[in-house]
Design a protein around this motif. Structure first.
Motif, mmCIF file in Angstrom:
data_model
loop_
_atom_site.group_PDB
_atom_site.id
_atom_site.type_symbol
_atom_site.label_atom_id
_atom_site.label_comp_id
_atom_site.label_asym_id
_atom_site.label_seq_id
_atom_site.Cartn_x
_atom_site.Cartn_y
_atom_site.Cartn_z
ATOM 1 N N LEU A 80 0.972 -1.410 -0.049
ATOM 2 C CA LEU A 80 -0.062 -0.108 0.042
ATOM 3 C C LEU A 80 0.905 1.313 -0.033
ATOM 4 O O LEU A 80 1.852 1.362 0.517
ATOM 5 N N ASN A 83 -0.943 8.218 -1.296
ATOM 6 C CA ASN A 83 -1.002 9.229 -2.241
ATOM 7 C C ASN A 83 -1.159 10.550 -1.573
ATOM 8 O O ASN A 83 -2.218 10.905 -1.123
ATOM 9 N N TYR A 123 -5.606 9.880 -0.409
ATOM 10 C CA TYR A 123 -6.101 8.566 -0.501
ATOM 11 C C TYR A 123 -4.947 7.314 -0.343
ATOM 12 O O TYR A 123 -3.778 7.964 -0.636
ATOM 13 N N TYR A 124 -5.339 6.422 -0.260
ATOM 14 C CA TYR A 124 -4.254 5.136 -0.305
ATOM 15 C C TYR A 124 -4.575 4.148 -1.260
ATOM 16 O O TYR A 124 -5.784 4.219 -1.887
ATOM 17 N N TYR A 125 -3.579 3.499 -1.915
ATOM 18 C CA TYR A 125 -3.963 2.623 -3.061
ATOM 19 C C TYR A 125 -2.865 1.488 -3.076
ATOM 20 O O TYR A 125 -1.649 1.527 -2.444
ATOM 21 N N LYS A 132 -4.371 -1.867 -8.322
ATOM 22 C CA LYS A 132 -5.286 -0.870 -8.262
ATOM 23 C C LYS A 132 -6.359 -0.816 -9.117
ATOM 24 O O LYS A 132 -7.550 -0.220 -8.915
ATOM 25 N N PHE A 137 -8.283 0.472 -2.326
ATOM 26 C CA PHE A 137 -7.873 2.038 -1.775
ATOM 27 C C PHE A 137 -8.969 2.670 -1.235
ATOM 28 O O PHE A 137 -10.077 2.050 -0.879
ATOM 29 N N VAL A 217 -9.509 8.158 -7.970
ATOM 30 C CA VAL A 217 -8.541 7.237 -7.937
ATOM 31 C C VAL A 217 -8.617 6.200 -9.077
ATOM 32 O O VAL A 217 -8.061 5.003 -9.026
#
Length: 564
Positions: A80, A83, A123-125, A132, A137, A217
């Motif tokens: 992970l 962002n 955000y995370y991804y 992705k 995410f 995203v």
């Protein structure tokens, strides 16, 4: 080792490491699995976090320490990344393969992050293996400390809105298409919070004001966001409070995040929330529902239209987004001053998108170099002084004009330097670029005079758009048009077709940082590199030591994170 034992050990280690610290700590345990999802009405294999698609939100406050224990229950390595969250002095946990070893199947890793001197919407991804395209995410919000004034009243509600284009095909099939050297087709649709047309819903009370944290995203398309019969006031972009301007719709390019306020000031009923693709034919559109608690009826009437292929409209909107200079809150602070335009830059770096064939397969790159992952994360190779993994200077800081080739591209830069970076996009599509570990000041962008042809074989239509814009290609004279006063500070910048965008950035965060396009198939096929921000001081004031719990892989396997 049992899972409960692993959790206890991880928590105990963290508690010992942080004893005596003043900033608050928040703990998360995430289980990453595959599961069936149906965002477009057909069964797909999605990536779930704690059974959720999208994953759970992270709610935090400036300077919070986030302890995120991630269990990888996928049959393949997983990572992970975060962002827009800067990871001050700690690129070891950035969560991309150039810095962090993947979590093996059946294993866990505890990320220890601090949202140091940040506010805003992020955000995370998942960063590996085209994951992705399968999910994984979620939203990140960082609130200001209670005593720090915010330039607007607290809203009645605060919603995360994750928008993005989506394929019906599983990510494994998409990955095989890319690995074979082919381009992906147009996505099938657009999702709002993991739901297809008509699936997402937000409930509001008449007369109250709400905040939406909107992040794109998706994989490749710029998207336009709008709410039927409602205006939106932009208040924050990726950690920067903005001049509060009102928009009827907002372009959100790949990888970007925006916060808007809107007031539920219409008659009590339901209204469309609309997200549509920009600069594509056909136009992809999805809808959600804004539901008033006193609603007298469901959504009705035609779906409100928005901009489609008008590049100049989007450019003018982007130029209107400026920093609120009177607002409190963290922001980039080059060399002790907020007056970024009054500081001389020491270097100009020009980064040009590249496209071509390598060994008969489609690849992409920057300055003619298509990134090739090494067998060891670059940050670990740098830390342990392992030779032969990468070479500083393996990518030029200017376009070379040569053919595309593969290398493990690393650009060397100096700690505390203040540089100008120009992104050039010679292609016919909108690209956006992100720099991990940093916010930067957007100082200039231009559209070049060109013809752009949009083709839709599905509808047998050819549209030729002719743009006459100011500026031409970037030259030193282009600086005369820079915004050196209130350009927005952010971490992801769009670059329009046949155009350029320029930023100023203070390289005050030591580490190995990923610079990439957010057009995800191009990123996967090499349009990225790493920027090594270096100092030989050895001081923990400049860079934290490698985490004690760091995973070691490749040629770094078997080494020690601390001297014996």
């Amino acid at each position: 080792m049992s899972r409960s034992t692993a959790v206890c050990i991880a928590v105990a280690a963290v508690l010992l490491a942080i004893a005596g610290a003043e900033d608050p700590y928040k703990f998360f345990t995430w289980n990453v699995t595959y599961g069936d999802i149906y965002p477009l009405g057909v069964r797909q294999q999605g990536i779930l976090i704690n059974g959720q698609f999208p994953g759970p939100d992270i709610h935090s406050v400036t300077n919070d320490n986030l302890i995120i224990n991630v269990f990888n229950n996928l049959p393949e390595p997983f990572l992970l990344s975060w962002n827009g969250v800067q990871q001050r002095r700690n690129s070891f946990v950035d969560g991309v393969y150039g810095t962090t070893c993947p979590i093996p199947p059946g294993k866990n890793y505890t990320y220890i992050l601090q949202v140091k001197d940040q506010i805003g919407s992020f955000y995370y991804y998942p960063s590996l293996a085209f994951h992705k395209a399968a999910g994984g995410f979620g939203g990140i919000r960082i609130l200001s400390r209670p005593r720090i004034p915010v330039p607007f009243d607290e809203p009645a509600g605060d919603f995360t809105v994750l928008i993005g284009d989506w394929y019906k095909a599983n990510h494994t099939l998409l990955r095989r298409v890319l690995d074979a050297g082919h381009r992906l087709p147009l996505p099938n649709s657009i999702l709002i919070n993991g739901r297809g047309p008509g699936g997402a819903s937000f409930t509001v009370e008449q007369g109250k004001t709400y905040r939406l944290r909107i992040s794109n995203v998706g994989l490749e398309n710029s998207l336009n966001f709008r709410i039927q019969n409602h205006k939106m006031k932009l208040v924050e972009v990726e950690g920067t409070h903005t001049v509060q301007q009102t928009y009827s719709s907002l372009d959100v390019h790949c990888g970007q995040s925006y916060s808007v306020l809107f007031t539920a000031d219409q008659p009590g009923q339901d209204y469309y929330i609309v997200v549509s693709s920009r600069f594509t034919t056909p136009i992809l559109t999805t809808t959600g529902v804004l539901h008033y608690t006193n609603s007298a009826g469901k959504v009705s009437g035609p779906i409100p239209g928005g901009p489609t292929i008008q590049v100049d409209w989007s450019l003018n909107q982007a130029r209107s987004i400026r920093t609120n200079l009177t607002a409190s809150g963290p922001r980039p602070n080059p060399q002790g001053s907020y007056h970024y335009g009054m500081i001389n830059t020491s270097r100009t770096i020009i980064l040009q998108s590249s496209s071509g064939q390598v060994d008969g397969k489609q690849r992409y790159g920057i300055n003619s170099v298509s990134f090739k992952p090494a067998d060891t994360p670059l940050k670990l190779a740098d830390y342990f002084n392992i030779g032969g993994v990468f070479r500083v200077g393996s990518i030029s800081d200017r376009p070379t004009g040569g053919g595309l080739y593969q290398d493990t591209s690393v650009l060397g830069t100096d700690f505390r330097s203040y540089v100008e970076i120009v992104f050039e996009n010679p292609s016919d599509i909108v690209l956006s670029y992100h720099i991990d570990g940093y916010q930067f000041f957007v100082v200039g962008d231009r559209l070049i005079y060109y013809y752009c042809v949009f083709k839709s074989f599905q509808y047998n239509v050819v549209i030729i758009m002719k743009y006459r814009m100011d500026g031409g290609q970037w030259t030193q004279a282009s600086r005369n048009g820079y915004n050196l006063r209130d350009g927005v500070a952010r971490s992801t910048i769009q670059v329009y077709p046949k155009s350029w965008s320029a930023i100023y950035v203070a390289l005050d965060n030591v580490g190995m940082w990923n610079v990439r396009t957010e057009f995800w198939s191009r990123q996967y096929l090499g349009e990225q590199f790493y920027m090594r921000v270096y100092t030989n001081s050895g001081s923990i004031r400049d860079e934290f030591p490698i985490p004690k719990n760091a995973r070691l892989c490749g040629r770094a396997a078997g080494r020690h994170t601390r001297p014996l």
